[in-house]
Design a protein around this motif. Sequence first.
Motif, short mmCIF file in Angstrom:
data_model
loop_
_atom_site.label_atom_id
_atom_site.label_comp_id
_atom_site.label_asym_id
_atom_site.label_seq_id
_atom_site.Cartn_x
_atom_site.Cartn_y
_atom_site.Cartn_z
N GLY A 89 0.97 -1.08 -0.24
CA GLY A 89 0.16 -0.12 -0.22
C GLY A 89 0.81 1.31 -0.12
N THR A 94 0.00 8.31 -1.40
CA THR A 94 -0.91 7.52 -0.46
C THR A 94 -0.79 8.18 1.23
N GLY A 113 -6.46 3.81 2.71
CA GLY A 113 -6.97 2.23 2.37
C GLY A 113 -7.09 0.92 2.68
N GLN A 159 -7.82 11.56 -3.65
CA GLN A 159 -7.68 11.34 -1.92
C GLN A 159 -9.21 11.31 -1.57
#
Length: 208
Positions: A89, A94, A113, A159
């Motif tokens: 991830g 991120t 996530g 996002q």
Amino acid sequence: MQKRVVLASTKDVVDKINDYVLSLIPGEEKEYCSADSVDKSDELLNPAFGVLTAEFLNSLKTSGIPNHKLIIKVGTPIILLRNLDQADGLCNRTRLIVTRLGSSVVEVEIIIGPNIGHRTYIPRMNLSPSDSPWPFKLIRRQFPFMVSFAMTINKSQGQSLAHVGLYLPTPVFLTASYMLHFHEFKAKKGSTFLFMIIKALPKILPLM
């Protein structure tokens, strides 16, 4: 912090907001400085690039790479600027939170996530802008992330955000694509959307 952010139009404004909010957060800060150089192939093509001073290279800023000085504290939200490990991830954009500060690595925890809660270590690495605004390729050895109390409108695409503040210290023309982008925020299923126009920097703090 997972779904709250302040959006701004330019990287310079984002840097000012991040510095301001970070100064209000309690805790000891740590400063990490990059090692900057010009790609050797560019030096061979133009020897003048080889005499550029470290101070000049350190002063260069552009999107896609962190600044020369990176100041963070434990608890600081950050956003990745590169794909590191997609299976874990750790992808570009991120969002994570800093949990421990080392001399050459930083421990972080994913806050968005399917891998939320996963902790890992991020080292320094050589970074270059994908589209260099200069006539040479800058190589910056730094951590591949930036502080993300605030981010540019473009960087926020993709996002999942529920509370969004928009800080525009100067008039900005919002294109149709920007307005569509805000509409996509609002349309997120199950989210409570809060959109605010922030007129003064000190008003940012209540959003956090």
